[in-house]
Enzyme design. Structure first.
Site, PDB file in Angstrom:
ATOM      1  N   GLN A   1      41.664  50.234  65.196  1.00  0.00           N
ATOM      2  CA  GLN A   1      41.715  49.000  64.418  1.00  0.00           C
ATOM      3  C   GLN A   1      43.161  48.605  64.123  1.00  0.00           C
ATOM      4  OE1 GLN A   1      38.660  49.098  61.555  1.00  0.00           O
ATOM      5  NE2 GLN A   1      39.289  47.278  60.453  1.00  0.00           N
TER       6      GLN A   1
ATOM      7  N   SER B   1      41.098  56.953  66.225  1.00  0.00           N
ATOM      8  CA  SER B   1      40.055  56.523  65.285  1.00  0.00           C
ATOM      9  C   SER B   1      38.911  55.828  66.027  1.00  0.00           C
ATOM     10  CB  SER B   1      40.673  55.622  64.204  1.00  0.00           C
ATOM     11  OG  SER B   1      39.738  55.331  63.190  1.00  0.00           O
ATOM     12  N   LEU B   2      38.728  54.532  65.814  1.00  0.00           N
ATOM     13  CA  LEU B   2      37.727  53.756  66.548  1.00  0.00           C
ATOM     14  C   LEU B   2      37.835  53.995  68.056  1.00  0.00           C
ATOM     15  CD1 LEU B   2      35.926  51.191  67.261  1.00  0.00           C
ATOM     16  CD2 LEU B   2      38.050  49.899  67.055  1.00  0.00           C
TER      17      LEU B   2
ATOM     18  N   ARG C   1      29.051  51.794  62.779  1.00  0.00           N
ATOM     19  CA  ARG C   1      30.195  52.398  62.095  1.00  0.00           C
ATOM     20  C   ARG C   1      30.950  51.352  61.277  1.00  0.00           C
ATOM     21  NH1 ARG C   1      35.844  53.292  63.393  1.00  0.00           N
ATOM     22  NH2 ARG C   1      36.550  55.433  62.970  1.00  0.00           N
TER      23      ARG C   1
ATOM     24  N   HIS D   1      39.146  57.348  56.758  1.00  0.00           N
ATOM     25  CA  HIS D   1      39.495  58.754  57.002  1.00  0.00           C
ATOM     26  C   HIS D   1      39.855  59.484  55.709  1.00  0.00           C
ATOM     27  CE1 HIS D   1      39.202  57.984  61.246  1.00  0.00           C
ATOM     28  NE2 HIS D   1      39.968  56.940  61.093  1.00  0.00           N
TER      29      HIS D   1
ATOM     30  N   GLN E   1      34.704  62.643  61.813  1.00  0.00           N
ATOM     31  CA  GLN E   1      35.912  61.816  61.941  1.00  0.00           C
ATOM     32  C   GLN E   1      36.099  60.819  60.793  1.00  0.00           C
ATOM     33  OE1 GLN E   1      36.380  58.129  63.787  1.00  0.00           O
ATOM     34  NE2 GLN E   1      37.289  58.997  65.634  1.00  0.00           N
TER      35      GLN E   1
END
Length: 290
Positions: A9, A87-88, A112, A194, A243
């Site tokens: 992101q 991440s994503l 998500r 996170h 995650q």
């Protein structure tokens, strides 16, 4: 060896993906399929939406995923020895290495995004980028604060993003500047990604992941949670669920990929953020875009 890396992101921009859509009929088909799966015209927002519209987590995450995956799945030169995503981007990487189908990957990313947005509404929270301080020093300051504040993204040496409550981040930024950080910049994000504040989202995503088919990948994925390679489906699922509330160990992931033989890092997706981070982590690496 070639490592393919996928952004997270923040890499979005107005017009993203339009060039691929216009130039590649296979990619255009994936874009149209994404609109059908999501039930709204994601492509309209990607091609013509305002910056504010594209910042919405429910739009940003599917958009970056679609852009990244379309590049990988429609390129004849995509032959990975290993993959990783920030991440994503880990979801994009898992579609690219055949662990997830395109449809299942997009559905999980959408789930998500909505779950994270919901968690942000439950617990107003934020993140901040800390520049010019050792990781250990940042971790120690975070641990000294009563409010929720944790290390969230280990992006590269000297660049660590922290995540937590509004008050916690405010106090942490003051303390970190006093401890010698060159900069402590609050980020324009929807919440404390996170961090433990994403626990409601983790629970929602876990249920969806457990109902999704995962296949044996064609190459290892280096996962955010432990920065280690995996081809084991159950381990990949477990790490993907963890995650959301655990830090992104990007620095360590890139170091481990290089240690395991990667000399070329190829970014799949919008922008060149990961190429810049890779060069700071492994200066000798060759970086490019697919």
């Amino acid at each position: 060896m070639k490592a393919y890396v996928f952004p997270g992101q923040g890499a979005q921009f107005t017009g993203m993906g339009k060039d691929i859509f216009d130039a590649n009929t296979k990619a255009a088909s994936l874009f149209r399929q994404a609109d059908d799966i999501l039930g709204f015209k994601l492509t309209d927002v990607m091609f013509n939406g305002t910056a504010d519209e594209q910042k919405q987590t429910s739009v940003t995450q599917p958009a970056i995923f679609l852009h990244s995956v379309a590049i990988a799945l429609t390129s004849d030169s995509f032959k990975p020895d290993m993959v990783a995503g920030h991440s994503l981007g880990e979801f994009s990487a898992l579609v690219a290495n055949k662990t997830l189908s395109f449809e299942d990957g997009l559905k999980l990313v959408s789930k998500r995004a909505l779950a994270m947005q919901h968690a942000c509404e439950i617990n107003p929270s934020t993140m901040a980028a800390i520049i010019g301080l050792e990781d250990k020093a940042v971790e120690e300051v975070c641990a000294s604060i009563d409010d929720v504040v944790v290390a969230a993204n280990y992006n590269c040496p000297g660049q660590l993003v922290i995540s937590g409550s509004m008050k916690g981040i405010e106090v942490a930024c003051e303390k970190l500047k006093a401890a010698g950080a060159k900069r402590a910049l609050p980020l324009q994000v929807g919440g404390a990604f996170h961090s433990p504040l994403m626990e409601p989202a983790r629970e929602e995503l876990a249920a969806a992941i457990k109902q999704t088919t995962f296949s044996k990948p064609i190459c290892p994925v280096y996962q955010n949670v432990n920065a280690l390679p995996s081809v084991d489906v159950e381990e990949i699922k477990k790490n993907l669920i963890a995650q959301l509330t655990a830090p992104v160990r990007w620095t360590q992931s890139v170091q481990n990929m290089a240690k395991d033989g990667a000399t070329i890092f190829i970014e799949c997706g919008p922008g060149k953020v990961l190429q810049g981070l890779v060069k700071k982590i492994v200066p000798a690496a060759e970086v490019s875009s697919l």
